[in-house]
Write a protein that holds these residues in place. Structure first.
Motif: not given
Length: 809
Positions: A740-759
């Motif tokens: 997580r981006l320590a400052r922005k993700d905490v301030h804006l309470n963002l939840w991140r996910v990461h994609e798997q390759p299309l295959e």
């Protein structure tokens, strides 16, 4: 008439010269008090009458009759001053005016009282008020065989066991505190039932350009479930009144007396509507209901739904510039942007209706000197009934009128490229059912509250990679926007428990702190944050505890009725004297709805009876073999099926379709084994290239909300369905996300996910889908996506729980 009496004792001896025996009709007998020592006397009626006539007055010509005044006019002036109890200052001023008139320094044109009245108040005005009896309308619903059983009369407190204890929850009005407390305050008899009304008032633009306006009063009954009275049909809102609109007069507009006059007209008009329950609110009334039983009802006004301007009229607050502009509490105007935790609440009991100390108290509380219409309804405190309105306070208020313009100002200051990036982010935002899509978000002027609501849900994601922490003012506003939407989502919950109320209040505190910081550091020195709507949200959670969740008193469903009234105006009137014509059509529609409801009930009954009389063989003949899709429904089927080979050829550039046929074989073989079903023909499934599939364009998924445990529906894009067995080809987003981006993700309470390759795309049954989620690509990190958790209250609470489980907060 006086009683008959016997002659006095001294009249029996004849010594007084009165011959008692020689009485004539109408003779008068006078008995003097013993202390006078005068004997009784008999007087002929003619002499008695003459004696009571005025005696002749002998004029004294030695002095003037108005002595000691120098003239008769002087005395008459003194007499008038005495009767009018004029003070020394008033008498001196009055004499000065008289001298001025005598010397003709100025023209004096008043000749009589009517001249003064017509000049002061203008010509007498008459205002038409239309009303429908609140009780008659309510009684029709109580007697209706379909609607009557839906009524809930008893206050309830509901609890849900969380594994260790029972936790109270609130949703409908009868589960909240005010419904409960009214039973105590009214001291309902054992057979008494509460009949609480919800009233909505607001002006409606009937013509396209707003020149023709209406002023409807709409009523609901809070005994019914919210989905009934917030819907359409006989249990929904009904126009019960039509108020007059006082035309603005350029000569008097903006003056306090004219404002008081308009408020007086409003309240006198509203009294006509409330008068239909005035007596019954005190004594109760008996009604024979749908089940044939007579009940004793006590009507009250539980909720008043309106925007701030209407609430100010209802509470008789002097307006936004008043020393105490809040209709609910006595917060000083200068303290609004300071967000004090507690302020003294207004009460009807605190407004003295007698003349004693009236003006002093009204001035102290910032109220107008007008009798409040709601005082005539027993057990109704107008200040308790006034309710926070999410539409006008948040979407079209705090966000639409203030936060959004501030964002536009900051983006404009950053230059065209900055604004263009934000507008592009809005335009590439993935589409979602029921959510407005914005291609030119910054270039359009909005007036619709729904547009502002949807903008507020997306604005943080559209700006997060543009307004960086380096841009101090812009980034602080971005944090304010995030805090605002979190607070708004807590107010939008369809059901509240103790912990969500606490979380909502904490979100409000966070929002207020950030807003104070922004107002102190903003470069927009002309911006004044001391406006009432900046304070009204301090009452929202008190309103929820008192009257249930905010949808119970939101004006958003009520605003839809304006469109229906506008249609009646345009299609059913001659554009003259429209109120009566509109209300006539509205009444006919009510009658039509009652008849239609009866027909629908009849059709349902006959259909059920026919089904019960059918033989089992008939039922079997109608059954069609199909897969049970449970909570999933496929839609928009493509007309012609495709072969598996054609699917792979069509998607040759899409890596998700690599080994598509083999993936399909592997999944189905695993699935049949896992669920314990027999494989078709007892052999492993092995599709051939010429085998066909049927493609569907979208899928509907029913899910149970974690907010109120009710069923809702998501509309999702989908891939092919095979042999009536619904499958989906899905690209997973479960790859390990970057830190997580320590400052922005905490301030804006963002939840991140990461994609798997299309295959890595996988096939699975759509039965496994719980609900959908909307992902937005983070352009600063390739492969990262942000979960848009502001879509609805269910996804919001899901993501909040995920943050808590991972220790984010």
């Amino acid at each position: 008439m006086p009683a008959e009496v016997d002659p006095p004792a001294d009249a029996d001896n004849g010594t007084d010269g009165v011959d008692i025996d020689a009485n004539n009709i109408d003779d008068i007998l006078v008995e003097h008090h013993p202390s006078t020592a005068r004997p009784s006397e008999k007087i002929p009626f003619v002499e008695f009458a003459q004696g009571h006539r005025p005696r002749a007055y002998k004029l004294d010509l030695s002095t003037d009759p108005w002595y000691p005044f120098r003239s008769c006019l002087d005395f008459e002036f003194a007499e008038l001053a005495l009767e009018a109890t004029l003070s020394k200052e008033q008498i001196n001023h009055f004499l000065k005016l008289i001298k001025s008139a005598r010397c003709r320094h100025d023209s004096f044109t008043l000749n009589e009282y009517t001249d003064l009245r017509s000049t002061w108040h203008g010509k007498p005005c008459e205002f038409p008020v239309y009303r429908r009896s609140l009780l008659d309308w309510a009684f029709d619903l109580l007697k209706h065989p379909t609607m009557g059983p839906q009524f809930v009369f008893d206050a309830k407190r509901l609890f849900k066991f969380n594994g260790s204890t029972f936790v109270r929850f609130i949703d409908e009005p009868w589960t909240a505190d005010e419904f409960w407390n009214l039973h105590i305050r009214i001291k309902l008899p054992p057979d008494g039932k509460l009949l609480p009304f919800i009233l909505y008032v607001d002006k409606a633009k009937l013509s396209s350009f707003g020149q023709q306006k209406g002023y409807p009063v709409v009523a609901w009954l809070a005994n019914l479930l919210t989905w009934i009275w917030n819907g359409e049909g006989i249990g929904g809102g009904r126009v019960v009144g039509w108020l007059p609109i006082v035309k603005e007069d350029k000569e008097y507009s903006g003056k306090p007396r004219f404002a008081n006059f308009k408020n007086a007209v409003w309240h006198e008009s509203f009294k006509r509507i409330l008068g239909t329950i005035e007596k019954e609110s005190e004594t109760g009334c008996w009604v024979k209901c749908w089940d044939g039983l007579a009940c004793h009802f006590f009507p009250v006004v539980l909720i008043l739904s309106a925007d701030y301007e209407e609430q100010a009229v209802m509470a008789l607050v002097r307006g936004v510039k008043s020393n105490f502009p809040c209709p609910v509490c006595l917060i000083p105007r200068d303290d609004i942007s300071k967000f004090p935790a507690q302020c003294k609440l207004r009460t009807s009991a605190g407004v003295i209706k007698t003349t004693e100390k009236r003006e002093q108290i009204l001035m102290q509380q910032g109220l107008r000197d007008v009798d409040n219409a709601f005082f005539i309804v027993a057990n109704t405190d107008v200040y308790r009934t006034l309710s926070w309105d999410r539409l006008h306070a948040n979407f079209a208020g705090k966000f639409g009128d203030h936060l959004w313009p501030e964002l536009l100002r900051i983006l404009d200051k950053g230059g065209r490229q900055v604004a263009a990036r934000v507008e592009k982010n809005f335009s590439i935002m993935p589409r979602w059912h029921g959510l407005n899509h914005f291609d030119d978000a910054l270039s359009i002027s909005y007036t619709d509250g729904q547009k502002f609501e949807d903008l507020s849900k997306l604005v943080v994601f559209a700006c997060h990679d543009v307004l960086s922490p380096v841009e101090k003012e812009g980034y602080l506003l971005l944090r304010c926007l995030h805090a605002y939407i979190e607070f708004d989502l807590y107010t939008a919950l369809e059901l509240h428990m103790a912990h969500t109320l606490v979380a909502g209040q904490e979100a409000l505190v966070t929002f207020n702190v950030l807003m104070q910081r922004f107002s102190e550091k903003t470069e927009n020195v002309k911006k004044n944050w001391n406006f009432p709507k900046n304070h009204m949200h301090m009452h929202v959670f008190d309103d929820i505890e008192a009257k249930g969740v905010t949808r119970n008193f939101s004006t958003k469903p009520n605003e839809k009725m304006h469109r229906l009234l506008k249609e009646k105006y345009q299609r059913h009137t001659n554009f003259k004297n429209v109120a009566e014509q509109i209300l006539q059509v509205d009444h006919l529609e009510l009658v039509s709805e009652l008849i239609r409801c009866t027909i629908t009930d009849y059709d349902t009954y006959t259909s059920a009876m026919e089904k019960n009389t059918r033989s089992p063989d008939d039922d079997d003949a109608d059954e069609v073999e199909q897969e049970d899709f449970f909570h999933v429904r496929l839609g928009s089927r493509v007309k012609h099926p495709l072969t598996l080979e054609a699917v792979e050829q069509r998607s040759i550039t899409n890596k998700a379709f690599i080994r598509f046929q083999m993936k399909l074989n592997e999944f189905l073989n695993r699935y049949f084994t896992a669920v314990g079903k027999t494989l078709p023909g007892g052999k492993h499934i092995q599709f051939q290239p010429n085998d066909q599939i049927m493609e569907f364009k979208y899928i509907k998924v029913n899910f149970e909300s974690v907010v109120n445990w009710c069923q809702y529906m998501d509309h999702l894009q989908c891939n092919p369905s095979f042999h009536g067995f619904p499958l989906a080809l899905v690209q997973p987003y479960d790859a390990p996300a970057q830190p997580r981006l320590a400052r922005k993700d905490v301030h804006l309470n963002l939840w991140r996910v990461h994609e798997q390759p299309l295959e890595s795309a996988k096939i699975f049954s759509v039965h496994s889908i719980i609900r959908g989620a909307l992902l937005y690509p983070d352009h600063t990190r390739i492969g990262d996506y942000l979960v848009i958790d502001t879509l609805d209250t269910d996804i919001f609470l899901h993501v909040q729980k995920m943050h808590k489980a991972t220790g984010h907060h």
